[in-house]
Design a protein around this motif. Structure first.
Motif, PDB file in Angstrom:
ATOM      1  N   GLU A  24      42.562  43.608  35.183  1.00  0.00           N
ATOM      2  CA  GLU A  24      41.859  42.594  34.397  1.00  0.00           C
ATOM      3  C   GLU A  24      42.897  41.786  33.623  1.00  0.00           C
ATOM      4  N   LEU A  25      42.875  40.473  33.831  1.00  0.00           N
ATOM      5  CA  LEU A  25      43.787  39.591  33.113  1.00  0.00           C
ATOM      6  C   LEU A  25      43.244  39.296  31.722  1.00  0.00           C
ATOM      7  N   ASP A  26      44.105  38.775  30.849  1.00  0.00           N
ATOM      8  CA  ASP A  26      43.704  38.487  29.472  1.00  0.00           C
ATOM      9  C   ASP A  26      42.525  37.520  29.380  1.00  0.00           C
ATOM     10  N   ASP A  27      42.384  36.628  30.361  1.00  0.00           N
ATOM     11  CA  ASP A  27      41.277  35.663  30.327  1.00  0.00           C
ATOM     12  C   ASP A  27      39.999  36.202  30.965  1.00  0.00           C
ATOM     13  N   GLY A  28      40.007  37.485  31.381  1.00  0.00           N
ATOM     14  CA  GLY A  28      38.810  38.107  31.936  1.00  0.00           C
ATOM     15  C   GLY A  28      38.724  38.080  33.450  1.00  0.00           C
ATOM     16  N   ARG A  29      39.626  37.371  34.107  1.00  0.00           N
ATOM     17  CA  ARG A  29      39.620  37.370  35.570  1.00  0.00           C
ATOM     18  C   ARG A  29      40.024  38.744  36.080  1.00  0.00           C
ATOM     19  N   TYR A  31      35.433  36.080  38.258  1.00  0.00           N
ATOM     20  CA  TYR A  31      35.789  35.123  37.206  1.00  0.00           C
ATOM     21  C   TYR A  31      34.728  35.086  36.117  1.00  0.00           C
ATOM     22  N   ASP A  47      32.519  33.256  33.704  1.00  0.00           N
ATOM     23  CA  ASP A  47      32.051  31.872  33.610  1.00  0.00           C
ATOM     24  C   ASP A  47      30.565  31.930  33.292  1.00  0.00           C
TER      25      ASP A  47
END
Length: 131
Positions: free
Chosen positions: A41-46, A72, A74
């Motif tokens: 999990e990336l910091d932006d939630g992806r 993603y 969104d």
């Protein structure tokens, strides 16, 4: 709607945390002896997926009833599907057919393969498919 990481992790077997925002799990497209699917999990939630066994990410997603859009965050995206799509059902059917064929030939499968075969049979039974 659940976060992408929660959606992905809830549909995988053998999930183990390997660090902050990192997990390993069994690949749902085959009978994994050891977890070979990396989830991050990336910091932006992806969410990023990588199968070290070589299976295509699209096939892995199809096997758990998701698409790339589900990876993603969104708020405007469509709700995630609640069940596996036709491709996922076909993957489970292939696993059952292949496993049963090997057993019918008298082959001894390792416990991890027998466990994956049982998972595939249960999933098909839940979907009303033949196992």
């Amino acid at each position: 709607m659940p976060a992408p990481i929660d959606l992905v992790l809830s549909r995988l077997d053998g999930v183990k945390a390997t660090g902050r925002g990192k997990w390993m799990a069994r690949t749902p497209t085959r009978a994994d002896r050891t977890p070979s699917l990396s989830i991050r999990e990336l910091d932006d939630g992806r969410v990023l997926l990588k199968d070290f066994g070589g299976d295509d990410t699209a096939d892995v997603l199809a096997a758990i009833g998701l698409t790339f859009a589900d990876l993603y965050p969104d708020s405007n995206r469509r709700p995630a599907r609640r069940g596996p799509n036709g491709t996922a059902v076909e993957v489970e059917r292939r696993i059952v057919a292949f496993g049963m064929s090997l057993l019918a030939q008298g082959m001894q499968l390792p416990p991890s393969d027998l466990e994956r075969l049982e998972v595939a049979r249960r999933r098909l039974a839940q979907l009303g498919g033949r196992a």
